[in-house]
Design an enzyme around this catalytic site. Structure first.
Site, short mmCIF file in Angstrom:
data_model
loop_
_atom_site.label_atom_id
_atom_site.label_comp_id
_atom_site.label_asym_id
_atom_site.label_seq_id
_atom_site.Cartn_x
_atom_site.Cartn_y
_atom_site.Cartn_z
N HIS A 153 -88.74 8.92 -19.78
CA HIS A 153 -88.94 9.08 -18.33
C HIS A 153 -88.02 8.12 -17.58
O HIS A 153 -88.35 6.95 -17.38
CB HIS A 153 -90.43 8.82 -18.00
CG HIS A 153 -90.79 9.15 -16.58
ND1 HIS A 153 -91.87 9.93 -16.26
CD2 HIS A 153 -90.22 8.82 -15.40
CE1 HIS A 153 -91.95 10.06 -14.95
NE2 HIS A 153 -90.96 9.39 -14.39
N HIS A 162 -85.17 8.18 -14.28
CA HIS A 162 -84.49 8.90 -13.20
C HIS A 162 -83.07 8.38 -13.01
O HIS A 162 -82.88 7.17 -12.81
CB HIS A 162 -85.25 8.72 -11.88
CG HIS A 162 -86.61 9.34 -11.86
ND1 HIS A 162 -86.87 10.55 -11.27
CD2 HIS A 162 -87.79 8.91 -12.37
CE1 HIS A 162 -88.16 10.83 -11.40
NE2 HIS A 162 -88.74 9.86 -12.07
N ASP A 193 -81.11 8.83 -10.43
CA ASP A 193 -80.86 8.32 -9.07
C ASP A 193 -81.62 7.03 -8.78
O ASP A 193 -81.38 6.39 -7.75
CB ASP A 193 -81.14 9.38 -7.99
CG ASP A 193 -82.48 10.07 -8.15
OD1 ASP A 193 -83.04 10.07 -9.27
OD2 ASP A 193 -82.99 10.61 -7.16
N GLY A 213 -91.73 13.60 -6.88
CA GLY A 213 -91.88 13.44 -5.44
C GLY A 213 -93.28 13.05 -5.02
O GLY A 213 -94.07 12.53 -5.81
N HIS A 232 -94.97 14.85 -13.03
CA HIS A 232 -95.47 13.58 -12.49
C HIS A 232 -96.88 13.84 -11.95
O HIS A 232 -97.03 14.66 -11.03
CB HIS A 232 -94.64 13.11 -11.31
CG HIS A 232 -93.35 12.44 -11.66
ND1 HIS A 232 -92.25 13.12 -12.09
CD2 HIS A 232 -93.00 11.12 -11.62
CE1 HIS A 232 -91.27 12.26 -12.30
NE2 HIS A 232 -91.69 11.03 -12.02
N GLU A 244 -100.63 9.63 -10.57
CA GLU A 244 -99.96 8.41 -10.10
C GLU A 244 -100.44 8.12 -8.67
O GLU A 244 -101.25 7.22 -8.46
CB GLU A 244 -98.43 8.60 -10.15
CG GLU A 244 -97.62 7.41 -9.69
CD GLU A 244 -96.13 7.73 -9.52
OE1 GLU A 244 -95.77 8.89 -9.31
OE2 GLU A 244 -95.32 6.78 -9.56
N HIS A 275 -96.55 9.42 -15.94
CA HIS A 275 -97.56 8.43 -15.53
C HIS A 275 -98.94 8.76 -16.09
O HIS A 275 -99.31 8.25 -17.12
CB HIS A 275 -97.60 8.25 -14.00
CG HIS A 275 -96.30 7.82 -13.44
ND1 HIS A 275 -95.78 6.59 -13.68
CD2 HIS A 275 -95.39 8.48 -12.66
CE1 HIS A 275 -94.60 6.49 -13.07
NE2 HIS A 275 -94.34 7.63 -12.45
N ASP A 325 -88.96 4.38 -15.78
CA ASP A 325 -88.98 5.21 -14.56
C ASP A 325 -87.68 5.05 -13.79
O ASP A 325 -86.87 5.97 -13.75
CB ASP A 325 -90.20 4.86 -13.68
CG ASP A 325 -90.65 6.01 -12.80
OD1 ASP A 325 -90.18 7.14 -13.02
OD2 ASP A 325 -91.48 5.79 -11.90
O1 LIG Z 1 -92.49 7.59 -9.97
C1 LIG Z 1 -92.11 8.58 -9.34
N1 LIG Z 1 -93.01 9.49 -8.87
C2 LIG Z 1 -92.65 10.60 -8.21
N2 LIG Z 1 -91.38 10.89 -7.91
C3 LIG Z 1 -90.43 10.03 -8.31
C4 LIG Z 1 -90.74 8.86 -9.04
N3 LIG Z 1 -89.58 8.21 -9.29
C5 LIG Z 1 -88.61 8.94 -8.75
N4 LIG Z 1 -89.10 10.04 -8.16
C6 LIG Z 1 -88.37 11.09 -7.42
O2 LIG Z 1 -87.65 11.88 -8.35
C7 LIG Z 1 -86.43 12.27 -7.77
C8 LIG Z 1 -85.48 12.78 -8.81
O3 LIG Z 1 -85.05 11.80 -9.70
C9 LIG Z 1 -86.01 11.02 -7.00
O4 LIG Z 1 -85.05 11.32 -6.00
C10 LIG Z 1 -87.33 10.54 -6.43
O5 LIG Z 1 -87.57 11.17 -5.18
ZN LIG Z 2 -90.76 9.13 -12.35
#
Ligand SMILES: O=c1[nH]cnc2c1ncn2[C@@H]1O[C@H](CO)[C@@H](O)[C@H]1O
Ligand SMILES: [Zn+2]
Length: 344
Positions: free
Chosen positions: A14, A16, A18, A171, A198, A201, A222, A279
């Site tokens: 997990h 991301h 970005d 999101g 997701h 959380e 999560h 994350d």
């Molecule tokens: O922990 C999280 N929970 C929900 N959404 C998330 C989390 N971390 C990142 N993103 C979302 O996932 C998109 C794509 O990578 C990111 O742009 C962010 O808006």
């Molecule tokens: Zn995430």
């Protein structure tokens, strides 16, 4: 112990793209492409990209991605950022990695196909240069129209044999329920794409149940809050749904008050397939080794527990059973070698 943990072979499921770009790279790309920066001072820019201690919700945490998305709108940037993330993972002995991002957030000047291909190029170049395997997960976004999730799924299907292994729903969980995205996730299931969501959380156990029931989630991103409902805990146990736990991220989104109170140890002891992940490496200023060290220091995980959690990551990976078996055998041999080295 900390050095030993850094040396262990690991898996991260997990992560991301970005939320994990290097700050220096952000500055260089912005300068190269004439993108306006709030500051070119590295320490000051960190404040814009990293979450602060007073962040009080997931919604606030998600604002940290706005700047990263701005600089990720070119092929060059995507190839470089993807490459460097794999390089960072290889540096802490991650042997299998799943990277995720939302392609539809990166189409200001590129087509969605160009976006996916640029990221795959970066990932694959790094795979060739380092000793690890990487796969890609495409994120659907909760706040977007469900038709966009179908679009992301169709995109993922097009690259199914080229490095994309699954889809995710990311999101704002508190304000957008999962069931609206059912069509996309059922399309994914039918096409042989893996599914992670997701959930649990910023919303409770009910959100996890919906992710399992409507979206056929095989893994939950999560899932911290499943303990709000005993039946959900049992379903997760019985169906062997794995949890992609990201303890420090949960601290930053204010799901838990401190690491010591994170329920991961309870879930682990119940035999739930828990995995440990960062994350977002930049947003949380974190490495996977540091996350395991935190488990050791704050949650009384012993070395054997840490090794078992790492193997859970292999078991939950979106790869074939044969590959899992090979990796598990390799990891067990490495664990023994590293333990012996540190004993002597
Ligand atoms: O922990 C999280 N929970 C929900 N959404 C998330 C989390 N971390 C990142 N993103 C979302 O996932 C998109 C794509 O990578 C990111 O742009 C962010 O808006
Ligand atoms: Zn995430």
């Amino acid at each position: 112990m900390e050095d030993l943990i850094r040396e262990l072979p690991k898996v991260e499921l997990h992560l991301h793209l970005d939320g994990s770009l290097r700050v220096e790279t952000a500055i260089e790309i912005a300068q190269e492409f004439g993108i306006e920066l709030p500051t070119v001072n590295k320490e000051e820019l960190e404040d814009y990209l990293q979450v602060s201690d007073d962040c009080d919700s997931l919604a606030e945490y998600l604002k940290k991605f706005e700047f990263a998305l701005k600089i990720m709108q070119s092929k060059e940037a995507l190839i470089r950022i993807a490459y460097e993330l794999v390089e960072d993972a290889a540096q802490e002995n991650i042997k299998y990695l799943e990277v995720r991002f939302a392609p539809l957030l990166l189409t200001e000047s590129l087509s969605k196909e160009e976006v996916v291909e640029a990221v795959l190029t970066g990932l694959q170049r790094a795979e060739d240069d380092y000793d690890l395997e990487v796969n890609l997960i495409l994120c659907c976004m909760r706040h977007q129209d469900p038709s966009k999730s179908v679009e992301v799924t169709e995109l993922a299907i097009n690259y199914l044999d080229a490095g994309v292994v699954g889809i995710d729903l990311a999101g704002d969980e508190a304000n957008f329920p999962p069931e609206e995205h059912e069509q996309a996730f059922q399309l994914a299931k039918g096409a042989g794409l893996h599914r992670t969501v997701h959930a649990g959380e910023a919303a409770g156990a009910d959100s996890v149940r919906k992710a399992i029931d409507y979206l056929s989630a095989e893994r939950i991103g999560h899932g911290v809050r499943i303990n709000e409902d005993q039946e959900t805990v049992e379903i997760v146990q019985e169906q062997q749904i794995s949890l992609e736990v990201c303890p420090t991220s949960n601290l930053h989104t204010n799901v838990i008050p401190n690491l010591e109170e994170h329920p991961i140890k309870d879930y682990y002891e119940l035999g739930i397939l828990v995995t440990v992940n960062t994350d977002n490496r930049t947003v949380s200023n974190l490495t996977l080794s540091e996350e395991y060290i935190a488990l050791y220091n704050s949650l009384d995980f012993e070395l054997s527990d840490i090794e078992e959690v790492i193997l859970n990551g292999v078991k939950a990976a979106f790869i074939s059973e044969e590959k899992k078996e090979t990796l598990i055998n390799e990891f067990k041999t490495e664990f023994k070698r590293i333990e012996a080295k540190y004993k002597s």
